[in-house]
Design an enzyme around this catalytic site. Structure first.
Site, PDB file in Angstrom:
ATOM      1  N   CYS A 247       0.847  -1.077  -0.057  1.00 31.86           N
ATOM      2  CA  CYS A 247      -0.096  -0.020  -0.123  1.00 31.86           C
ATOM      3  C   CYS A 247       0.948   1.247   0.186  1.00 31.86           C
ATOM      4  CB  CYS A 247      -0.850   0.090   1.226  1.00 31.86           C
ATOM      5  SG  CYS A 247      -1.910  -1.397   1.316  1.00 31.86           S
ATOM      6  N   ALA A 248       1.358   1.585  -1.072  1.00 36.52           N
ATOM      7  CA  ALA A 248       2.548   2.494  -1.133  1.00 36.52           C
ATOM      8  C   ALA A 248       2.354   3.957  -1.241  1.00 36.52           C
ATOM      9  CB  ALA A 248       3.660   1.919  -2.451  1.00 36.52           C
ATOM     10  N   ALA A 249       1.312   4.235  -1.931  1.00 36.61           N
ATOM     11  CA  ALA A 249       1.305   6.047  -2.069  1.00 36.61           C
ATOM     12  C   ALA A 249       1.044   6.567  -0.791  1.00 36.61           C
ATOM     13  CB  ALA A 249       0.072   6.261  -2.837  1.00 36.61           C
ATOM     14  N   PRO A 250       1.536   7.740  -0.359  1.00 36.67           N
ATOM     15  CA  PRO A 250       2.422   8.718  -1.588  1.00 36.67           C
ATOM     16  C   PRO A 250       3.775   8.231  -1.626  1.00 36.67           C
ATOM     17  CG  PRO A 250       2.104   9.678   0.501  1.00 36.67           C
ATOM     18  CD  PRO A 250       1.199   8.495   0.684  1.00 36.67           C
ATOM     19  N   GLY A 252       6.401   7.744   0.947  1.00 34.04           N
ATOM     20  CA  GLY A 252       7.213   7.933   1.928  1.00 34.04           C
ATOM     21  C   GLY A 252       8.161   6.746   2.141  1.00 34.04           C
ATOM     22  N   GLU A 270      -0.766   0.448  -5.671  1.00 30.77           N
ATOM     23  CA  GLU A 270      -1.229   1.266  -4.870  1.00 30.77           C
ATOM     24  C   GLU A 270      -3.128   1.073  -5.554  1.00 30.77           C
ATOM     25  OE1 GLU A 270      -1.857   3.628  -2.766  1.00 30.77           O
ATOM     26  OE2 GLU A 270      -3.904   3.888  -3.520  1.00 30.77           O
ATOM     27  N   ASP A 296      -5.329  -3.490  -6.595  1.00 31.88           N
ATOM     28  CA  ASP A 296      -5.796  -3.993  -5.273  1.00 31.88           C
ATOM     29  C   ASP A 296      -4.663  -4.887  -4.917  1.00 31.88           C
ATOM     30  OD1 ASP A 296      -8.156  -4.595  -3.120  1.00 31.88           O
ATOM     31  OD2 ASP A 296      -7.111  -6.405  -3.941  1.00 31.88           O
ATOM     32  N   CYS A 366      -1.478   3.626  11.282  1.00 31.89           N
ATOM     33  CA  CYS A 366      -1.212   4.825  12.124  1.00 31.89           C
ATOM     34  C   CYS A 366      -2.474   4.951  12.709  1.00 31.89           C
ATOM     35  CB  CYS A 366      -0.763   6.210  11.101  1.00 31.89           C
ATOM     36  SG  CYS A 366      -2.207   6.324   9.698  1.00 31.89           S
TER      37      CYS A 366
HETATM   38  C1  LIG Z   1      -1.439   4.357   5.170  1.00 32.66           C
HETATM   39  S1  LIG Z   1      -1.442   4.780   3.254  1.00 32.66           S
HETATM   40  C2  LIG Z   1       0.281   4.510   2.689  1.00 32.66           C
HETATM   41  C3  LIG Z   1       1.180   5.080   3.023  1.00 32.66           C
HETATM   42  C4  LIG Z   1       2.720   4.720   2.433  1.00 32.66           C
HETATM   43  N1  LIG Z   1       3.017   3.753   2.813  1.00 32.66           N
HETATM   44  C5  LIG Z   1       3.610   5.976   2.555  1.00 32.66           C
HETATM   45  O1  LIG Z   1       4.600   5.885   3.574  1.00 32.66           O
HETATM   46  O2  LIG Z   1       3.811   6.817   1.929  1.00 32.66           O
HETATM   47  C6  LIG Z   1      -2.482   3.512   2.787  1.00 32.66           C
HETATM   48  C7  LIG Z   1      -2.504   3.758   1.084  1.00 32.66           C
HETATM   49  O3  LIG Z   1      -3.014   2.376   0.803  1.00 32.66           O
HETATM   50  C8  LIG Z   1      -3.804   2.456  -0.450  1.00 32.66           C
HETATM   51  N2  LIG Z   1      -4.838   1.087  -0.501  1.00 32.66           N
HETATM   52  C9  LIG Z   1      -6.200   1.251   0.183  1.00 32.66           C
HETATM   53  N3  LIG Z   1      -6.538  -0.046  -0.156  1.00 32.66           N
HETATM   54  C10 LIG Z   1      -5.549  -0.734  -1.028  1.00 32.66           C
HETATM   55  C11 LIG Z   1      -5.707  -1.933  -1.612  1.00 32.66           C
HETATM   56  N4  LIG Z   1      -6.639  -2.793  -1.477  1.00 32.66           N
HETATM   57  N5  LIG Z   1      -4.711  -2.188  -2.326  1.00 32.66           N
HETATM   58  C12 LIG Z   1      -3.392  -1.555  -2.570  1.00 32.66           C
HETATM   59  N6  LIG Z   1      -3.464  -0.103  -2.041  1.00 32.66           N
HETATM   60  C13 LIG Z   1      -4.597   0.089  -1.256  1.00 32.66           C
HETATM   61  C14 LIG Z   1      -4.540   3.737   0.061  1.00 32.66           C
HETATM   62  O4  LIG Z   1      -4.881   4.457  -1.214  1.00 32.66           O
HETATM   63  C15 LIG Z   1      -3.305   4.582   0.553  1.00 32.66           C
HETATM   64  O5  LIG Z   1      -2.656   5.189  -0.461  1.00 32.66           O
END
Ligand SMILES: C[S@@+](CC[C@H](N)C(=O)[O-])C[C@H]1O[C@@H](n2cnc3c(N)ncnc32)[C@H](O)[C@@H]1O
Length: 431
Positions: A247-250, A252, A270, A296, A366
């Site tokens: 779950c990589a966006a944005p 960091g 993402e 997903d 978080c």
């Molecule tokens: C907590 S944030 C991740 C922050 C990121 N790891 C960083 O440090 O910048 C969670 C992310 O997971 C994405 N997300 C939600 N459901 C997901 C899924 N089923 N598969 C992949 N990504 C998903 C969200 O859109 C969001 O960008």
């Protein structure tokens, strides 16, 4: 005509208290220099909403009937400026609030007179107003969701018997506007930033130093909370050749992973297309090698061709640990928690399935809520006995009693001593 800064604040407060929605990240983008005033005012109204409303209530003709949201918003904005923003003149604080109350989109026209009368009286002694507001119980500013998050944050560290004083101390800390932390990506530490001794590579702003915008724009550093940095300072010596950031966006943590393991293949997933595009752009700008895939994570993992030596699952969550940065959090509708915990479980199941023998899986959120982390950890321990706890964090970042030889498989810094965002995580390895 009220200034754009105040109109923006009024709209943001309507969004939170009327719709139960979040303040959009870029709500203050067009405000230029007035953004500072708008940020300060919005923060004050959100953080002291309960006390502002309680102060107004006895002054209403019919306190039990209350007044419409538009009137409450304009009164809160006027009072907050009078009480806590000494640089704002009486005239600006009162008249602009009255004008907002006269704006059909933002206020409640018949209450212009009421807003005017209450604010004019309050403006006569601004020091007394501030003292009266401060004397009201701080607990009025906490919703039941905030109360629950605080208790959850403290529970693992006090075994459920922490005193109310701890709760008030934590709440008081979270009410202070947050100070950003930074991470050096390349070059020298710029002027105005100093290392944080507890977390190698983490930098903080010196008192009075300007926000290092040019340095950030040059891609030599990034904003990253100390909790995220400490989470990724896991101690793991085994070889890592294939990494998945599920779950990589944005981006960091993907950035940190790419820098920490430059020889490894990094796949960053993402689910949201726009966020995936931004993630790709960020990693490219930083000159990092990663395969960004819009998918997903659970579905993608089911079809994945090989296993991973390191999986980071920084799962979507309620964000209860970010309420210092997002002071609207206490007031949001939190109805989607069961959906989120279901999604977290689905992602964790899929990730555990693709962990290579000897590999490391880190799950993190978080949030302080136990159902978003601790419950998953307990479930995984039963469902997957082939996965063992991996003590990869210094014990001081864990929970007393967990872990061995000074290290812990649980990441749960004590919020009374740790000034980072509220984070929880755990690490497991496959036999
Ligand atoms: C907590 S944030 C991740 C922050 C990121 N790891 C960083 O440090 O910048 C969670 C992310 O997971 C994405 N997300 C939600 N459901 C997901 C899924 N089923 N598969 C992949 N990504 C998903 C969200 O859109 C969001 O960008």
């Amino acid at each position: 005509m009220p200034t754009p800064a105040r109109i923006h604040v009024a709209h943001a407060l309507h969004e939170v208290f009327g719709e139960g929605g979040r303040v959009p990240d870029i709500w203050d983008r067009e405000l230029g220099e007035d953004a500072h005033l708008a940020q300060a005012l919005l923060g004050l109204c959100l953080r002291r909403w309960g006390r502002l409303q309680a102060w107004v209530k006895p002054k209403l003709k019919d306190p039990d009937r209350g007044v419409p949201l538009g009137t409450r918003v304009t009164l809160a904005m006027g009072l907050a400026q009078l009480a806590w923003l000494p640089g704002v003149s009486d005239h600006a604080a009162v008249n602009e609030a009255v004008e907002l109350a006269g704006n059909r989109d933002l206020g409640f026209v018949p209450h212009k007179g009421l807003v005017n009368a209450i604010l004019r009286k309050a403006a006569k002694d601004r020091t007394a107003l501030a003292a009266e507001l401060e004397a009201l119980p701080a607990a009025l500013d906490r919703s039941s969701a905030a109360e629950r998050a605080l208790r959850a944050a403290l529970a693992p560290h006090g075994a459920g018997k922490h005193v109310e004083g701890d709760l008030e101390a934590l709440w008081a800390r979270l009410q202070r506007p947050p100070r950003p932390d930074f991470r050096l990506l390349k070059g020298e530490v710029p002027e105005g930033l100093v290392p944080l001794p507890e977390v190698p590579g983490c930098l903080c702003l010196e008192d009075g130093a300007p926000f290092p915008r040019p340095w950030l724009e040059s891609a030599a550093g990034m904003v990253q909370d100390r909790s995220s940095q400490a989470l990724l300072a896991y101690q793991w010596e085994r070889p890592v050749t294939r990494i998945l950031d599920a779950c990589a966006a944005p981006g960091g943590k993907a950035t940190t992973l790419a820098l920490r393991h430059p020889e490894a293949d990094l796949v960053a997933l993402e689910v949201h297309p726009r966020r995936a595009a931004r993630l790709r752009q960020t990693l490219e700008q930083r000159g990092l090698r990663a395969r960004v895939i819009h998918a997903d994570a659970a579905e993608w993992l089911e079809r994945a061709e090989s296993d991973f030596d390191l999986i980071l699952l920084d799962a979507p969550c309620s964000g209860s640990g970010t309420l210092q940065k997002h002071p609207e959090w206490p007031w949001l509708q939190h109805e989607d928690l069961p959906r989120l915990t279901g999604l977290q479980r689905r992602l964790l199941t899929a990730a555990a399935e693709r962990l290579a023998p000897g590999g490391l899986l880190i799950y993190a959120v978080c949030s302080w809520l136990p159902e978003e982390c601790e419950a998953h950890r307990e479930w995984l321990a039963e469902a997957r006995p082939d996965l063992q706890p991996a003590p990869v964090w210094p014990g001081r970042l864990g929970t007393p009693g967990e872990g061995s030889e000074g290290h812990s498989p649980v990441f749960r810094p004590n919020p009374l001593h740790w000034e980072g965002e509220g984070f929880q995580g755990f690490a497991v390895t496959r036999a």
